[in-house]
Design a protein around this motif. Sequence first.
Motif, PDB file in Angstrom:
ATOM      1  N   ILE A 127      44.847  30.287  54.218  1.00 38.09           N
ATOM      2  CA  ILE A 127      44.479  31.263  53.197  1.00 38.09           C
ATOM      3  C   ILE A 127      42.966  31.472  53.250  1.00 38.09           C
ATOM      4  O   ILE A 127      42.193  30.540  53.031  1.00 38.09           O
ATOM      5  CB  ILE A 127      44.898  30.782  51.797  1.00 38.09           C
ATOM      6  N   VAL A 128      42.558  32.696  53.534  1.00 42.23           N
ATOM      7  CA  VAL A 128      41.146  32.997  53.742  1.00 42.23           C
ATOM      8  C   VAL A 128      40.646  33.930  52.645  1.00 42.23           C
ATOM      9  O   VAL A 128      41.286  34.948  52.334  1.00 42.23           O
ATOM     10  CB  VAL A 128      40.911  33.643  55.115  1.00 42.23           C
ATOM     11  N   GLY A 129      39.523  33.572  52.043  1.00 45.60           N
ATOM     12  CA  GLY A 129      38.877  34.419  51.052  1.00 45.60           C
ATOM     13  C   GLY A 129      37.424  34.641  51.415  1.00 45.60           C
ATOM     14  O   GLY A 129      36.829  33.850  52.161  1.00 45.60           O
ATOM     15  N   THR A 130      36.843  35.713  50.891  1.00 44.33           N
ATOM     16  CA  THR A 130      35.427  35.985  51.112  1.00 44.33           C
ATOM     17  C   THR A 130      34.698  36.020  49.784  1.00 44.33           C
ATOM     18  O   THR A 130      35.204  36.558  48.787  1.00 44.33           O
ATOM     19  CB  THR A 130      35.194  37.312  51.859  1.00 44.33           C
ATOM     20  N   ARG A 131      33.504  35.448  49.766  1.00 44.86           N
ATOM     21  CA  ARG A 131      32.706  35.406  48.542  1.00 44.86           C
ATOM     22  C   ARG A 131      32.342  36.796  48.039  1.00 44.86           C
ATOM     23  O   ARG A 131      31.999  36.967  46.873  1.00 44.86           O
ATOM     24  CB  ARG A 131      31.423  34.609  48.788  1.00 44.86           C
ATOM     25  N   TYR A 132      32.396  37.780  48.913  1.00 40.57           N
ATOM     26  CA  TYR A 132      31.966  39.124  48.550  1.00 40.57           C
ATOM     27  C   TYR A 132      33.143  40.050  48.284  1.00 40.57           C
ATOM     28  O   TYR A 132      33.027  41.268  48.370  1.00 40.57           O
ATOM     29  CB  TYR A 132      31.074  39.696  49.662  1.00 40.57           C
ATOM     30  N   ASP A 133      34.280  39.457  47.944  1.00 37.26           N
ATOM     31  CA  ASP A 133      35.483  40.250  47.702  1.00 37.26           C
ATOM     32  C   ASP A 133      35.361  40.981  46.369  1.00 37.26           C
ATOM     33  O   ASP A 133      35.304  40.354  45.316  1.00 37.26           O
ATOM     34  CB  ASP A 133      36.720  39.357  47.702  1.00 37.26           C
ATOM     35  N   GLU A 134      35.327  42.299  46.406  1.00 36.67           N
ATOM     36  CA  GLU A 134      35.208  43.101  45.197  1.00 36.67           C
ATOM     37  C   GLU A 134      36.568  43.543  44.666  1.00 36.67           C
ATOM     38  O   GLU A 134      36.652  44.170  43.607  1.00 36.67           O
ATOM     39  CB  GLU A 134      34.327  44.337  45.457  1.00 36.67           C
ATOM     40  N   ILE A 135      37.645  43.215  45.373  1.00 39.87           N
ATOM     41  CA  ILE A 135      38.993  43.611  44.962  1.00 39.87           C
ATOM     42  C   ILE A 135      39.768  42.401  44.447  1.00 39.87           C
ATOM     43  O   ILE A 135      40.275  42.400  43.325  1.00 39.87           O
ATOM     44  CB  ILE A 135      39.761  44.275  46.122  1.00 39.87           C
ATOM     45  N   THR A 136      39.895  41.375  45.246  1.00 36.30           N
ATOM     46  CA  THR A 136      40.532  40.133  44.807  1.00 36.30           C
ATOM     47  C   THR A 136      39.445  39.214  44.277  1.00 36.30           C
ATOM     48  O   THR A 136      38.735  38.568  45.047  1.00 36.30           O
ATOM     49  CB  THR A 136      41.287  39.459  45.963  1.00 36.30           C
ATOM     50  N   ASN A 137      39.304  39.168  42.959  1.00 34.45           N
ATOM     51  CA  ASN A 137      38.246  38.353  42.398  1.00 34.45           C
ATOM     52  C   ASN A 137      38.638  37.819  41.034  1.00 34.45           C
ATOM     53  O   ASN A 137      39.460  38.438  40.348  1.00 34.45           O
ATOM     54  CB  ASN A 137      36.939  39.153  42.321  1.00 34.45           C
ATOM     55  N   PRO A 138      38.083  36.665  40.634  1.00 34.97           N
ATOM     56  CA  PRO A 138      37.282  35.784  41.479  1.00 34.97           C
ATOM     57  C   PRO A 138      38.032  35.451  42.776  1.00 34.97           C
ATOM     58  O   PRO A 138      39.250  35.291  42.748  1.00 34.97           O
ATOM     59  CB  PRO A 138      37.096  34.537  40.624  1.00 34.97           C
ATOM     60  N   TYR A 139      37.306  35.398  43.858  1.00 32.77           N
ATOM     61  CA  TYR A 139      37.976  35.300  45.159  1.00 32.77           C
ATOM     62  C   TYR A 139      38.782  34.014  45.304  1.00 32.77           C
ATOM     63  O   TYR A 139      39.716  33.955  46.110  1.00 32.77           O
ATOM     64  CB  TYR A 139      36.963  35.437  46.298  1.00 32.77           C
ATOM     65  N   GLU A 140      38.460  32.987  44.488  1.00 34.45           N
ATOM     66  CA  GLU A 140      39.219  31.743  44.544  1.00 34.45           C
ATOM     67  C   GLU A 140      40.688  31.936  44.129  1.00 34.45           C
ATOM     68  O   GLU A 140      41.533  31.090  44.411  1.00 34.45           O
ATOM     69  CB  GLU A 140      38.575  30.682  43.649  1.00 34.45           C
ATOM     70  N   LEU A 141      40.977  33.049  43.463  1.00 32.54           N
ATOM     71  CA  LEU A 141      42.367  33.309  43.068  1.00 32.54           C
ATOM     72  C   LEU A 141      43.280  33.486  44.277  1.00 32.54           C
ATOM     73  O   LEU A 141      44.501  33.393  44.149  1.00 32.54           O
ATOM     74  CB  LEU A 141      42.450  34.562  42.193  1.00 32.54           C
ATOM     75  N   THR A 142      42.710  33.740  45.427  1.00 32.52           N
ATOM     76  CA  THR A 142      43.541  33.905  46.623  1.00 32.52           C
ATOM     77  C   THR A 142      44.069  32.568  47.135  1.00 32.52           C
ATOM     78  O   THR A 142      45.086  32.534  47.824  1.00 32.52           O
ATOM     79  CB  THR A 142      42.755  34.616  47.743  1.00 32.52           C
ATOM     80  N   PHE A 143      43.413  31.465  46.793  1.00 30.22           N
ATOM     81  CA  PHE A 143      43.762  30.174  47.361  1.00 30.22           C
ATOM     82  C   PHE A 143      45.064  29.631  46.771  1.00 30.22           C
ATOM     83  O   PHE A 143      45.415  29.920  45.626  1.00 30.22           O
ATOM     84  CB  PHE A 143      42.630  29.171  47.152  1.00 30.22           C
ATOM     85  N   LEU A 144      45.756  28.826  47.560  1.00 29.04           N
ATOM     86  CA  LEU A 144      47.030  28.251  47.161  1.00 29.04           C
ATOM     87  C   LEU A 144      46.930  26.727  47.082  1.00 29.04           C
ATOM     88  O   LEU A 144      46.109  26.104  47.750  1.00 29.04           O
ATOM     89  CB  LEU A 144      48.125  28.619  48.166  1.00 29.04           C
ATOM     90  N   LYS A 145      47.812  26.162  46.267  1.00 27.79           N
ATOM     91  CA  LYS A 145      47.930  24.709  46.158  1.00 27.79           C
ATOM     92  C   LYS A 145      49.232  24.297  46.827  1.00 27.79           C
ATOM     93  O   LYS A 145      50.296  24.823  46.515  1.00 27.79           O
ATOM     94  CB  LYS A 145      47.932  24.279  44.692  1.00 27.79           C
ATOM     95  N   ALA A 146      49.130  23.361  47.749  1.00 24.30           N
ATOM     96  CA  ALA A 146      50.305  22.952  48.521  1.00 24.30           C
ATOM     97  C   ALA A 146      51.315  22.245  47.651  1.00 24.30           C
ATOM     98  O   ALA A 146      50.980  21.327  46.891  1.00 24.30           O
ATOM     99  CB  ALA A 146      49.884  22.054  49.683  1.00 24.30           C
ATOM    100  N   GLY A 147      52.576  22.664  47.773  1.00 27.12           N
ATOM    101  CA  GLY A 147      53.682  21.979  47.135  1.00 27.12           C
ATOM    102  C   GLY A 147      54.384  21.087  48.141  1.00 27.12           C
ATOM    103  O   GLY A 147      53.952  20.945  49.294  1.00 27.12           O
ATOM    104  N   PRO A 148      55.494  20.472  47.749  1.00 28.10           N
ATOM    105  CA  PRO A 148      56.229  19.571  48.649  1.00 28.10           C
ATOM    106  C   PRO A 148      56.642  20.270  49.943  1.00 28.10           C
ATOM    107  O   PRO A 148      57.150  21.395  49.920  1.00 28.10           O
ATOM    108  CB  PRO A 148      57.454  19.176  47.819  1.00 28.10           C
ATOM    109  N   GLY A 149      56.394  19.618  51.063  1.00 31.43           N
ATOM    110  CA  GLY A 149      56.849  20.119  52.348  1.00 31.43           C
ATOM    111  C   GLY A 149      56.060  21.269  52.921  1.00 31.43           C
ATOM    112  O   GLY A 149      56.464  21.868  53.925  1.00 31.43           O
ATOM    113  N   ALA A 150      54.927  21.606  52.316  1.00 40.58           N
ATOM    114  CA  ALA A 150      54.096  22.707  52.809  1.00 40.58           C
ATOM    115  C   ALA A 150      52.695  22.202  53.111  1.00 40.58           C
ATOM    116  O   ALA A 150      52.218  21.245  52.508  1.00 40.58           O
ATOM    117  CB  ALA A 150      54.033  23.834  51.788  1.00 40.58           C
ATOM    118  N   GLN A 151      52.042  22.863  54.056  1.00 40.43           N
ATOM    119  CA  GLN A 151      50.655  22.563  54.378  1.00 40.43           C
ATOM    120  C   GLN A 151      49.806  23.789  54.081  1.00 40.43           C
ATOM    121  O   GLN A 151      50.181  24.906  54.449  1.00 40.43           O
ATOM    122  CB  GLN A 151      50.513  22.172  55.851  1.00 40.43           C
TER     123      GLN A 151
END
Length: 402
Positions: free
Chosen positions: A321-345
């Motif tokens: 999952i890749v985000g850019t600090r200068y994202d003016e559409i998906t922001n705060p850009y950290e919202l793009t990141f995911l948290k791994a659940g069971p069986g996923a990397q």
Amino acid sequence: MKRSTRPRALRSAILSGVSLLAVGFAGTSATAAPDPAPAEQQAPTEQQLADYISAGLKAKPVADSGSACTSGSGAGSGNGSGDCLGGSGSSSGSSGGYSSDTTVYGPSMTSWLAAFGYGLAHPDANPPGANDWNCKPTAEHPRPVLLIHGTWMNAYNGYAYMGQPIKDAGYCTFTFNYGRSNLIEGGGLGSVLPGVMGTGYIQDSAKQLSAFVDRVTAATGAPKVDIVAHSQGGAMANWYTKFEGGAGKVQHLITFGATHHGTSLDGIGALGRAVNNAGIDVLGFVEIFVGHAGIQQTIGSDFVNKLNAGGDTVPGIDYTIVGTRYDEITNPYELTFLKAGPGAQVENITLQDGCDQDLSDHLTMMYSPRALSIALRALDPAHSVPLQCTFNPPLVGGGGGL
């Protein structure tokens, strides 16, 4: 100097919008006590915003994940027959739309701006390197790679830069145009332009992706695919893996600026969602301009809440999952990141980590040499792909070259 000013301006805009969102929160509670703290201390933190995204403002049923959106036209249709908009109040236009194949090949591009213009004029152009239906995966690269565009984009201008290099790396690559909805079908005013795709209900687009994956696996004989997706394409692909039978058909999901947890749109979308959930339909009006998919991607929507209700991931899939600090559409850009659940990397990557000179924004990140190298490394983690680090400007992309 510009690099240090822009993040501060972006953060200021976000906090301003989120401060207004706090006013919306207060307005929904008759027993809320006034806070004597100064206004600048009342802005919710990013964690509070994340908690809002996770819980939502309204405890109400969400769309049936097993059926496409079929709400009728006119005010109120968004909250009927599946609540496809997710708490937005009303819906402009009806459900509908379709996907389509690309036809003749367009040229390779290094500039997002040039590619976007070409894609508007040639809506069915094929990005270089994609859709060789005679291609057979090799033992070294056994899975075909699907390239999935974002909102208001199309297959060509989404991958006019990345398409050929991924093909040249030895992969069978495929793409298509999804979410083609006109104004009557709720695609928004932007859909009057022939090259604007990805505007229909995201659940419907996920069904279109499901059909395309089945076509690709049937043609190539591969049991699974890898997906490289941008913006809405990432959230839509995530929905496909969770609710449209895609969990066992995807090995790698690589997303750039994806709206996995929605977006505040610099606070504007967050404020609109708060006002809407307080009983005043403003998002229904905005939807006339941005289309169904645009509204579904605002934070707190039923779509976003349903997408993440059971956790961010599904077992068996590797996520980059890749985000850019200068994202003016998906922001705060950290919202793009995911948290791994069971069986996923999950590997969450900020594009500028280790490369401050890459100034890619939401759109030009798909024309960033560093983003391309991240995608290639994620597709073949067993073989080290050196990460590139070059200047990539916002708005234009490709080092400014047209």
